[in-house]
Scaffold this motif. Structure first.
Motif, mmCIF file in Angstrom:
data_model
loop_
_atom_site.group_PDB
_atom_site.id
_atom_site.type_symbol
_atom_site.label_atom_id
_atom_site.label_comp_id
_atom_site.label_asym_id
_atom_site.label_seq_id
_atom_site.Cartn_x
_atom_site.Cartn_y
_atom_site.Cartn_z
ATOM 1 N N GLY A 319 0.789 -1.223 0.000
ATOM 2 C CA GLY A 319 0.000 0.000 0.000
ATOM 3 C C GLY A 319 0.819 1.270 0.000
ATOM 4 N N SER A 320 2.139 1.165 0.185
ATOM 5 C CA SER A 320 2.985 2.360 0.182
ATOM 6 C C SER A 320 3.121 2.895 -1.239
ATOM 7 N N GLU A 321 3.285 4.201 -1.353
ATOM 8 C CA GLU A 321 3.371 4.837 -2.668
ATOM 9 C C GLU A 321 4.600 4.350 -3.436
ATOM 10 N N ILE A 322 5.712 4.171 -2.717
ATOM 11 C CA ILE A 322 6.949 3.727 -3.369
ATOM 12 C C ILE A 322 6.758 2.355 -4.005
ATOM 13 N N LEU A 323 6.173 1.434 -3.247
ATOM 14 C CA LEU A 323 5.977 0.081 -3.766
ATOM 15 C C LEU A 323 4.964 0.069 -4.907
ATOM 16 N N ASP A 324 3.893 0.836 -4.773
ATOM 17 C CA ASP A 324 2.880 0.882 -5.832
ATOM 18 C C ASP A 324 3.470 1.415 -7.133
ATOM 19 N N ASP A 325 4.283 2.477 -7.032
ATOM 20 C CA ASP A 325 4.913 3.042 -8.231
ATOM 21 C C ASP A 325 5.892 2.045 -8.853
ATOM 22 N N ALA A 326 6.652 1.362 -8.002
ATOM 23 C CA ALA A 326 7.622 0.381 -8.505
ATOM 24 C C ALA A 326 6.912 -0.792 -9.172
ATOM 25 N N ARG A 327 5.786 -1.213 -8.615
ATOM 26 C CA ARG A 327 5.024 -2.311 -9.220
ATOM 27 C C ARG A 327 4.461 -1.895 -10.574
#
Length: 442
Positions: A319-327
């Motif tokens: 749910g973190s923005e960093i992980l979502d963008d990386a995905r």
């Protein structure tokens, strides 16, 4: 990172082959309870060489660590997501002669069964197959105990075993619950070795890392962490039964304890991500972070190891923005068969032209086409068709690719070599005869 205690316990989907049993052939599968290898001494070096050649054909780049402290028997165990490719790369990345254990139809199916029997593969009738009525309990127990005892004796004799303790090939990005069979024969092999005064065997966890496991010509990194010591019972009665050819079960507490140790070790060298999108996102972040620190990643092995930094990173959570963008970024790249290596320093796609390399590569392929077509063209086409129409899951695609090359080296290539040699000898004979006539007429 997912804890090993959270490993899913999912029954395998049975293929048509697994639902058909051949008791007559299973009874004839070679076995040995003396410590010698049950396979063919002649077949082993030939098939290992063919397997090694096949490995380099179906994989683009290969990085392999060397096993640690490999004295005595070894039980190689890994996560299982890539069909026959998984045992193939383990067998060819170490030097010991190996014995394998797999589902019953691998030992009885046409052609493939002929090869596996000569390699000493031991059949197992799994619980899910017994539950489906494929075999009665008495016959399954006889075959399984014979196979387990063969594995234990062979390992105690200093050979290596390659096992997939999840009991099936699957498509998940995390380890499934381990079956106890490998731990049971591991403990008994240690007991046999101890009673014979031989070097104690060990379990060697293996990390098999594919950039995309079901792609043809993908990257591979084989990782060998510290081996696991195998306990033994020091029970004369237990060892006497095993040495006398009777299978006896080791204590359940020892089996469970050893299974937990292997689960914990394999969890450290397996993806252990929620899904493959998350795992690829970690790799994207690894490339970005390494470049920011002025140490860009130069190999797939570096990429795999560096990406573990983000498994339990406090800011890289679901749910973190960093992980979502990386995905999102990794999904876009993956859909175009690209990865983090394609990113530029400005986070765009690299625009470097490779026109000269492309022209050179196409030219080489065109020159090699006649040879490739006659030596592997039919088999490669058949492997592509069978892989795309298999009922055994997406991992079977690379299994069929491997078999197409492996069987070519054992069948088509020798035949072509013989005919080519006959043709060349014929041409030489004609030239000699013509030369003789010309000289004689002078």
């Amino acid at each position: 990172m997912q804890d090993s205690s959270e490993a899913p316990d999912i029954a395998p989907v049975l293929s048509k082959g697994a639902l058909r049993i051949n008791p007559k052939k299973l009874r004839k599968v070679p076995w040995n309870h003396s410590g010698d290898h049950p396979g063919s001494d002649l077949a082993w070096p030939i098939m290992r060489s063919a397997a090694s050649l096949s490995k380099h054909y179906i994989l683009r780049s290969i990085e392999e660590q060397e096993p640690l402290n490999d004295e005595g028997g070894r039980i190689y165990a890994s996560m299982h997501i890539n069909g026959l490719i998984d045992p193939l790369v383990i067998i060819t990345s170490q030097t010991k002669r190996t014995i394998t254990m797999g589902r019953h139809d691998l030992a009885t199916m046409p052609l493939i069964g002929w090869f596996t029997r000569r390699l000493g593969n031991q059949p197992i009738i799994r619980r899910v197959e017994r539950d489906k009525g494929v075999s009665d309990t008495e016959f399954a127990e006889m075959i399984n105990h014979r196979s387990l005892l063969t594995m234990a004796h062979c390992i105690s004799g200093g050979y290596a075993a390659v096992v997939m303790p999840e009991g099936k090939s699957h498509q998940d990005s995390r380890l499934h619950k381990l079956r106890t069979g490998p731990m049971r024969f591991a403990i008994n092999s240690s007991e046999i070795a101890h009673s014979r005064g031989a070097v104690q065997p060990k379990i060697q966890p293996v990390g098999l890392h594919f950039r995309c496991h079901h792609w043809f010509r993908t990257d591979l990194f084989v990782e060998y962490p510290e081996p696991i010591e195998i306990p033994f019972l020091e029970s004369p009665e237990h060892s006497d039964n095993l040495l006398g050819g009777t299978w006896v079960e080791p204590p359940e507490t020892l089996v469970r304890s050893l299974t937990k140790k292997l689960e914990d070790s394999l969890s450290k060298v397996s993806p252990q991500a929620k899904d493959w999108e998350t795992y690829r996102a970690w790799h994207i972040l690894a490339h970005i972070d390494s470049r920011n620190s002025k140490h860009p990643l130069n190999s797939y092995s570096e990429e795999v190891i560096y990406s573990r930094k983000f498994r339990n990173h406090p800011s890289i959570i679901e749910g973190s923005e960093i992980l979502d963008d990386a995905r999102t970024a990794s999904s876009i790249l993956h859909s175009r068969q690209l990865d983090g290596r394609a990113l530029s320093d400005s986070m765009g796609i690299k625009q470097k032209s490779e026109l000269l390399k492309g022209i050179l590569g196409v030219s080489i392929m065109l020159l090699a086409t006649p040879l490739s077509f006659f030596s592997s063209g039919f088999q490669a086409t058949l492997a592509w068709y069978l892989g795309n129409n298999s009922d055994e899951g997406i991992d079977a695609r690379t299994t069929h690719h491997f078999l197409g090359v492996f069987l070519s080296t054992m069948t088509i290539w020798p035949i072509l070599s013989i005919f080519t040699a006959i043709y060349i000898i014929g041409l030489i004979s004609i030239e000699i005869n013509v030369f003789t006539l010309l000289v004689g007429s002078c």
